[in-house]
Design an enzyme around this catalytic site. Structure first.
Site, PDB file in Angstrom:
ATOM      1  N   HIS A 101       0.810  -1.231   0.000  1.00 21.95           N
ATOM      2  CA  HIS A 101       0.000   0.000   0.000  1.00 21.95           C
ATOM      3  C   HIS A 101       0.840   1.277   0.000  1.00 21.95           C
ATOM      4  O   HIS A 101       0.575   2.227   0.755  1.00 21.95           O
ATOM      5  CB  HIS A 101      -0.947  -0.007   1.192  1.00 21.95           C
ATOM      6  CG  HIS A 101      -2.052  -1.019   1.107  1.00 21.95           C
ATOM      7  ND1 HIS A 101      -2.551  -1.484  -0.094  1.00 21.95           N
ATOM      8  CD2 HIS A 101      -2.771  -1.650   2.076  1.00 21.95           C
ATOM      9  CE1 HIS A 101      -3.516  -2.354   0.131  1.00 21.95           C
ATOM     10  NE2 HIS A 101      -3.672  -2.482   1.437  1.00 21.95           N
ATOM     11  N   HIS A 175      -9.554   2.397   1.053  1.00 23.64           N
ATOM     12  CA  HIS A 175      -9.518   1.192   1.878  1.00 23.64           C
ATOM     13  C   HIS A 175     -10.605   1.212   2.964  1.00 23.64           C
ATOM     14  O   HIS A 175     -10.373   0.756   4.089  1.00 23.64           O
ATOM     15  CB  HIS A 175      -8.131   1.052   2.509  1.00 23.64           C
ATOM     16  CG  HIS A 175      -7.713  -0.356   2.797  1.00 23.64           C
ATOM     17  ND1 HIS A 175      -8.301  -1.122   3.790  1.00 23.64           N
ATOM     18  CD2 HIS A 175      -6.765  -1.150   2.231  1.00 23.64           C
ATOM     19  CE1 HIS A 175      -7.720  -2.298   3.825  1.00 23.64           C
ATOM     20  NE2 HIS A 175      -6.785  -2.361   2.891  1.00 23.64           N
ATOM     21  N   GLU A 309     -11.482  -2.898  -2.755  1.00 29.28           N
ATOM     22  CA  GLU A 309     -10.390  -2.048  -3.212  1.00 29.28           C
ATOM     23  C   GLU A 309     -10.295  -2.135  -4.741  1.00 29.28           C
ATOM     24  O   GLU A 309      -9.555  -2.957  -5.284  1.00 29.28           O
ATOM     25  CB  GLU A 309      -9.085  -2.468  -2.544  1.00 29.28           C
ATOM     26  CG  GLU A 309      -9.147  -2.454  -1.013  1.00 29.28           C
ATOM     27  CD  GLU A 309      -8.054  -3.287  -0.380  1.00 29.28           C
ATOM     28  OE1 GLU A 309      -6.864  -3.057  -0.686  1.00 29.28           O
ATOM     29  OE2 GLU A 309      -8.385  -4.189   0.421  1.00 29.28           O
TER      30      GLU A 309
END
Length: 345
Positions: A101, A175, A309
């Site tokens: 991420h 997220h 996502e």
């Protein structure tokens, strides 16, 4: 339509977008974090449907990425490195030996510039940031603009735009952990999910793509006709076990249906429809969520939320046949995901 501003920490501001029908979305300028979404159940009770901390200070570390904007690259990059144009780039390893991420200083950790807008039918905010060349180990000066819009159709529209002066990997997402029971009354075991996907990405024990795409047919990953999430929570299928009893997998959309994903809670009557021009989605069912974190309505526990996502696949940096994350120099990156909230008929 209305926008409220609230100073929540010395340098952070929370913006709450409200439409004419009572739905609201709250967003921090720090990390672009969605802290709360209020929608009605079938009895007209407005409740929060996303996971968020009770103390804003906890968003400073936010290891679960609650509600955050993710970038430069959403997902795991194998070995925390990639090769581009014959050059190897090394990234921070913040998930065992891998890069997750955007790394420890990813977009979830920055203070975004915010501008607000409002019309008779919609209200929103635009977040902007300039990410410098080699920021986090990635090449290119990248200008990013992310817009959150709430309208009177009870739609939350996320629009992502970017441009880089060098060819670079980029795939952005949000997220948020959704729980349509309202105020986290239940886990998502009984939530029903539909995904317009006939293929998903096989993972190894590090949750890194193996390079293989698997057919969903005759598995707990076949959501084309709808199924409850708990089908994969207590299943002996190897891919569910690898994900610690659930899902943390990338589904490639067939793009044959109007909506790419649908989430339903039969008890509250809430429905969330997902429509996007992204090629796929990582569905994560909070299998690794630790117990006892102080959330706004209760303490955290496993399977308390589900993330959708929408993104491209970082596996494309190491394997052929996956939706690419490469943004070419001077090319416009333009992605959109629309979350529509309604009640079961």
């Amino acid at each position: 339509m209305n926008i409220e501003k609230k100073q929540v920490l010395e340098k952070w501001t929370e913006f709450t977008l409200s439409n004419d029908f009572g739905m609201s979305v709250s967003v921090l300028d720090f990390g672009g974090i969605i802290t709360k979404i209020m929608t009605p159940d079938r009895n007209g009770n407005f409740e929060n449907i996303v996971l968020g901390y009770s103390n804003y200070q906890d968003y400073q570390s936010n290891p679960n990425y609650f509600g955050a904007l993710i970038g430069r690259v959403a997902g795991r990059i194998e070995g925390a490195s990639f090769k581009l144009n014959e050059k190897t780039y090394s990234l921070a390893a913040n998930n065992e030996d891998h890069h997750l991420h955007g790394g420890p200083s990813g977009f979830h950790q920055i203070l975004w510039e915010v501008s607000l807008f409002q019309t008779a039918e919609e209200v929103g905010l635009t977040l902007t940031h300039k990410s410098a060349d080699m920021d986090g180990g990635y090449p290119g000066n990248v200008e990013i603009k992310v817009t959150y819009t709430l309208n009177n159709h009870n739609q939350l529209i996320l629009e992502y735009a970017a441009k880089s002066d060098q060819t670079t990997p980029l795939t952005l997402t949000n997220h948020a952990y959704f729980n349509l029971s309202g105020n986290l009354k239940n886990t998502v075991h009984d939530h029903q999910v539909t995904i317009d996907s006939s293929r998903f990405v096989e993972l190894d024990t590090d949750l890194i793509p193996t390079g293989k795409l698997l057919d969903v047919a005759d598995t707990t990953f076949d959501f084309r006709g709808g199924r409850v999430l708990s089908d994969g929570f207590n299943n002996d299928f190897e891919q569910n076990k690898i994900a610690d009893g659930g899902y943390d997998h990338y589904f490639i959309f067939d793009h044959t249906e109007e909506y790419q994903a649908i989430l339903q809670d039969p008890v509250s009557g809430r429905v969330m429809l997902v429509k996007t021009n992204e090629p796929g989605v990582v569905m994560y069912t909070s299998n690794g969520l630790a117990e006892g974190l102080p959330l706004a309505e209760c303490s955290s526990r496993k399977h308390l939320g589900v993330c959708f996502e929408t993104q491209s696949s970082p596996a494309s940096l190491h394997h052929e046949g996956f939706p690419t994350v490469i943004l070419n120099a001077g090319e416009n990156y333009q992605k959109q995901t629309v979350f529509t909230f309604r009640l079961e008929d």
